[in-house]
Scaffold this motif. Structure first.
Motif, short mmCIF file in Angstrom:
data_model
loop_
_atom_site.label_atom_id
_atom_site.label_comp_id
_atom_site.label_asym_id
_atom_site.label_seq_id
_atom_site.Cartn_x
_atom_site.Cartn_y
_atom_site.Cartn_z
N ALA A 71 0.88 -0.91 -0.14
CA ALA A 71 0.24 0.15 -0.57
C ALA A 71 1.20 0.84 -0.03
O ALA A 71 2.40 1.33 0.03
CB ALA A 71 -0.76 0.44 0.94
N GLY A 72 0.82 2.27 -1.03
CA GLY A 72 1.66 3.41 -1.16
C GLY A 72 1.20 3.91 -0.08
O GLY A 72 0.14 4.65 0.46
N SER A 73 1.66 5.27 0.78
CA SER A 73 1.29 6.02 2.07
C SER A 73 2.13 7.33 1.22
O SER A 73 3.20 7.89 0.43
CB SER A 73 2.37 5.73 2.67
N LEU A 74 2.24 8.41 1.94
CA LEU A 74 2.44 10.02 1.47
C LEU A 74 2.36 10.38 2.88
O LEU A 74 1.34 10.59 3.89
CB LEU A 74 0.96 10.88 0.72
N LEU B 94 4.53 5.25 -3.88
CA LEU B 94 4.03 5.57 -4.80
C LEU B 94 4.69 6.23 -5.76
O LEU B 94 5.88 6.72 -5.61
CB LEU B 94 3.16 7.32 -4.00
N THR B 95 3.77 6.84 -7.05
CA THR B 95 4.67 7.45 -8.39
C THR B 95 4.01 7.76 -8.78
O THR B 95 1.93 7.72 -9.88
CB THR B 95 5.15 6.74 -9.51
N ASN C 40 8.11 7.43 -5.86
CA ASN C 40 8.99 6.24 -4.79
C ASN C 40 10.22 7.02 -3.91
O ASN C 40 11.19 6.06 -3.77
CB ASN C 40 8.34 4.72 -4.76
N GLU C 41 10.04 7.97 -3.27
CA GLU C 41 10.91 8.45 -3.21
C GLU C 41 10.67 9.97 -1.91
O GLU C 41 8.91 10.08 -1.52
CB GLU C 41 11.90 9.17 -3.93
N ASP D 129 -0.05 3.81 -6.81
CA ASP D 129 0.58 3.39 -5.95
C ASP D 129 1.01 2.01 -6.70
O ASP D 129 1.79 1.30 -7.87
CB ASP D 129 -0.09 2.59 -4.93
N SER D 130 2.41 0.58 -6.08
CA SER D 130 3.43 0.36 -7.03
C SER D 130 2.46 -1.18 -7.41
O SER D 130 2.71 -1.40 -8.15
CB SER D 130 4.22 -0.68 -6.27
#
Length: 148
Positions: free
Chosen positions: A24-27, A51-52, A76-77, A102-103
């Motif tokens: 799961a992507g997160s911000l 995330l991208t 993703n950075e 997300d990825s």
């Protein structure tokens, strides 16, 4: 009975080997301060984990706080952004996902807000006289005079 036992062992081994990974992507966002004086620089750190895509990192009031960007590619950075405190007041730094996934390729929408208060710098005194001078256990001769 042996066949059922064998099938059970095969099923258990199969389930143990099948380990689906879910990412799961997160911000997240943070700043080096939430209160500053006019003329100073604020550093905002944005972390897009898993995330991208395009993000907007802007100030809600550029007359108080200037800097950032309306469209930045983050993949993703972690990136840092500088904002300058221009005048007294309060402004929000808003980090918003514009076109992000997300990825796993799933669309991601979200935002983070950091409130920054810009205050008037403390006035500096023009009095540079020493108030007192002494050594514990001793008397000064002649006595201290702030004008000397």
């Amino acid at each position: 009975m042996k066949k059922k036992g064998m099938w059970l062992v095969v099923l258990i081994i199969t389930l143990m080997c099948f380990n689906p990974s879910v990412y799961a992507g997160s911000l997240s966002a943070s700043s080096n301060t939430t209160s500053t004086v006019t003329g100073s620089t604020i550093t905002v750190t944005v972390r897009a984990s898993g995330l991208t895509g395009k993000f907007s990192i802007t100030s809600s009031n550029s007359n108080i706080l200037s800097g950032g960007t309306s469209s930045e590619w983050i993949e993703n950075e972690t990136k840092t952004y500088k904002f300058t405190a221009k005048s007294i007041g309060s402004a929000n730094i808003v980090i918003k996902a514009i076109d992000v996934a997300d990825s796993n390729g799933n669309p991601f929408s979200g935002s983070k807000t950091i409130n920054i208060n810009v205050v008037k710098p403390r006035e500096k005194s023009t009095n540079n006289n020493l108030k007192n001078l002494g050594i514990n256990g001793y008397d000064l001769t002649p006595t201290f005079n702030k004008n000397t």
